[in-house]
Design an enzyme around this catalytic site. Structure first.
Site, PDB file in Angstrom:
ATOM      1  CE  LYS A   1      41.289  24.571  43.857  1.00  0.00           C
ATOM      2  NZ  LYS A   1      41.855  23.403  43.218  1.00  0.00           N
TER       3      LYS A   1
ATOM      4  CB  SER B   1      37.408  25.032  45.188  1.00  0.00           C
ATOM      5  OG  SER B   1      38.353  24.010  45.208  1.00  0.00           O
TER       6      SER B   1
ATOM      7  CE  LYS C   1      34.015  25.979  41.670  1.00  0.00           C
ATOM      8  NZ  LYS C   1      34.632  25.344  42.833  1.00  0.00           N
TER       9      LYS C   1
HETATM   10  P1  NAD Z   1      30.833  17.155  41.822  1.00  0.00           P
HETATM   11  O1  NAD Z   1      29.807  18.045  41.217  1.00  0.00           O
HETATM   12  O2  NAD Z   1      31.232  15.907  41.114  1.00  0.00           O
HETATM   13  O3  NAD Z   1      30.360  16.711  43.306  1.00  0.00           O
HETATM   14  C1  NAD Z   1      29.653  17.552  44.184  1.00  0.00           C
HETATM   15  C2  NAD Z   1      28.564  16.707  44.857  1.00  0.00           C
HETATM   16  O4  NAD Z   1      27.856  17.525  45.791  1.00  0.00           O
HETATM   17  C3  NAD Z   1      27.527  16.156  43.881  1.00  0.00           C
HETATM   18  O5  NAD Z   1      27.460  14.748  44.007  1.00  0.00           O
HETATM   19  C4  NAD Z   1      26.212  16.830  44.318  1.00  0.00           C
HETATM   20  O6  NAD Z   1      25.080  15.993  44.163  1.00  0.00           O
HETATM   21  C5  NAD Z   1      26.494  17.125  45.781  1.00  0.00           C
HETATM   22  N1  NAD Z   1      25.670  18.190  46.347  1.00  0.00           N
HETATM   23  C6  NAD Z   1      25.370  19.403  45.811  1.00  0.00           C
HETATM   24  N2  NAD Z   1      24.642  20.136  46.675  1.00  0.00           N
HETATM   25  C7  NAD Z   1      24.486  19.360  47.781  1.00  0.00           C
HETATM   26  C8  NAD Z   1      23.822  19.565  49.038  1.00  0.00           C
HETATM   27  N3  NAD Z   1      23.185  20.712  49.312  1.00  0.00           N
HETATM   28  N4  NAD Z   1      23.866  18.564  49.947  1.00  0.00           N
HETATM   29  C9  NAD Z   1      24.520  17.400  49.671  1.00  0.00           C
HETATM   30  N5  NAD Z   1      25.151  17.155  48.514  1.00  0.00           N
HETATM   31  C10 NAD Z   1      25.132  18.111  47.579  1.00  0.00           C
HETATM   32  O7  NAD Z   1      32.098  18.077  42.104  1.00  0.00           O
HETATM   33  P2  NAD Z   1      33.612  17.604  42.351  1.00  0.00           P
HETATM   34  O8  NAD Z   1      34.331  17.536  41.041  1.00  0.00           O
HETATM   35  O9  NAD Z   1      33.625  16.434  43.268  1.00  0.00           O
HETATM   36  O10 NAD Z   1      34.186  18.915  43.062  1.00  0.00           O
HETATM   37  C11 NAD Z   1      33.919  19.226  44.420  1.00  0.00           C
HETATM   38  C12 NAD Z   1      34.736  20.447  44.809  1.00  0.00           C
HETATM   39  O11 NAD Z   1      36.131  20.143  44.656  1.00  0.00           O
HETATM   40  C13 NAD Z   1      34.472  21.689  43.943  1.00  0.00           C
HETATM   41  O12 NAD Z   1      34.489  22.836  44.745  1.00  0.00           O
HETATM   42  C14 NAD Z   1      35.621  21.681  42.957  1.00  0.00           C
HETATM   43  O13 NAD Z   1      35.953  22.981  42.481  1.00  0.00           O
HETATM   44  C15 NAD Z   1      36.728  21.118  43.801  1.00  0.00           C
HETATM   45  N6  NAD Z   1      37.793  20.462  43.044  1.00  0.00           N
HETATM   46  C16 NAD Z   1      37.491  19.640  42.003  1.00  0.00           C
HETATM   47  C17 NAD Z   1      38.511  19.061  41.257  1.00  0.00           C
HETATM   48  C18 NAD Z   1      38.206  18.156  40.080  1.00  0.00           C
HETATM   49  O14 NAD Z   1      39.117  17.871  39.292  1.00  0.00           O
HETATM   50  N7  NAD Z   1      36.977  17.671  39.926  1.00  0.00           N
HETATM   51  C19 NAD Z   1      39.861  19.312  41.594  1.00  0.00           C
HETATM   52  C20 NAD Z   1      40.149  20.112  42.678  1.00  0.00           C
HETATM   53  C21 NAD Z   1      39.103  20.703  43.404  1.00  0.00           C
END
Ligand code: NAD
Length: 301
Positions: free
Chosen positions: A171, A96, A239
């Protein structure tokens, strides 16, 4: 079945990988945190040392990263996806992020002959685990149709909403409605509590009327039972609203309600509440009123 590179193995990316594997795809996975790579590596899922390597060994690369800066770094940066992606391959960014960043990354991909979709999701971790996410896609129809079966192994609703960037605009629209609903619910329950009413009685009296909503049904019971264990974290919602405001500014659109709720979320993060569920927005309103949403016998002020 495809060879799919997957970059970003966090709360959402980990279970999404498992569902792609269940659907029979072979995966090459990368995250900057090596322990997360080890956790998903196994039969049909091999590790990559960089995002570039994940792209070199795949025809489709999916990214699931926190926000725009991480997406730019992982796709456009050194040892990033675009360095390894072959012309004709496809990048699907499911993070997102700001639609402006999605368009920038999409344009860079197109310049290299690589196809690009933005495809953020709604539903959170439980739906990522179940493979029942709602996926909102932006991009060309032809690319969407080719990627649809892959996306359907992670989501139960997959919708093309317009060109690249449209997935993230959709979104953000979703996130604006949810955040403003929670804030309005918070004000309503604080008022009812100050008036000496039982918030549970008020909730049950109004939920079947026009004020009723999925948000109200999911979040009012959390507020009333004081359970702020995340579901969806305050820091992620802050965010998303910041991205909505940046996108709105670029289009000269005023979003006064979104702006107010985004400021509330930022204040809550500064109070150490960033990892609470977004229903804890109510605590901001409670502090201003000097009262907690509780049944009358327990009300504190
Ligand atoms: P998260 O922080 O758990 O996972 C993100 C991952 O990306 C981490 O493991 C991190 O180490 C990795 N990362 C960061 N920079 C990186 C890079 N340069 N190269 C490789 N890996 C890298 O986040 P999440 O909860 O899995 O969310 C991911 C996305 O989905 C976000 O944009 C969030 O807004 C969206 N989202 C999350 C939810 C939720 O409930 N968690 C729901 C809907 C949407």
């Amino acid at each position: 079945m495809s060879n799919i590179g997957f970059v970003g193995l966090g709360i959402m990316g980990g279970p999404m990988c498992r569902n792609l594997r269940k659907a029979g795809h072979r995966l090459v996975v990368y995250d900057i945190v090596p322990a997360l790579v080890e956790r998903v590596t196994g039969d049909g899922v091999s590790p990559a040392g960089t995002a570039r390597e994940a792209a070199e060994r795949s025809e489709i690369v999916i990214t699931m990263l926190p926000d725009g800066p991480e997406v730019e770094q992982a796709i456009l940066g050194p040892a990033g996806v675009l360095e390894g992606a072959r012309p004709g391959s496809t990048i699907v960014d499911m993070s997102s992020i700001s639609p402006l960043v999605a368009q920038k990354v999409g344009a860079a991909a197109t310049a290299k002959g690589v196809r690009f979709l933005d495809a953020p999701v709604s539903g959170g971790e439980p739906k990522a685990v179940d493979g029942t996410l709602a996926i909102m896609v932006g991009g060309e129809t032809k690319v969407f149709e080719e990627m649809e079966p892959v996306l359907k192994s992670m989501g139960s609703s997959v919708t093309l909403t317009g060109p690249v960037g449209a997935g993230n605009v959709t979104k953000l629209a979703n996130q604006i409605i949810v955040a403003c609903n929670i804030a309005a619910m918070g004000e309503a329950l604080v008022l009812a509590s100050r008036a000496g009413l039982d918030p549970d009685v008020v909730f049950n009296a109004i939920k079947g009327g026009l004020a009723g909503s999925t948000v109200l049904n999911a979040k009012a019971p959390m507020v009333i039972s004081r359970n702020f264990k995340a579901g969806f974290r305050i820091r992620l919602h802050q965010k998303d609203l910041r991205n909505a405001l940046l996108a709105a500014e670029s289009m000269k659109v005023a979003l006064p309600l979104t702006s107010t709720v985004q400021q509330m979320l930022m204040a809550l993060m500064n109070q150490g509440k960033g990892d609470l569920d977004h229903s804890a927005i109510v605590t901001f309103i409670e502090e201003m009123a000097g009262i907690e949403v509780k049944p009358p016998a327990q009300a504190s002020a």
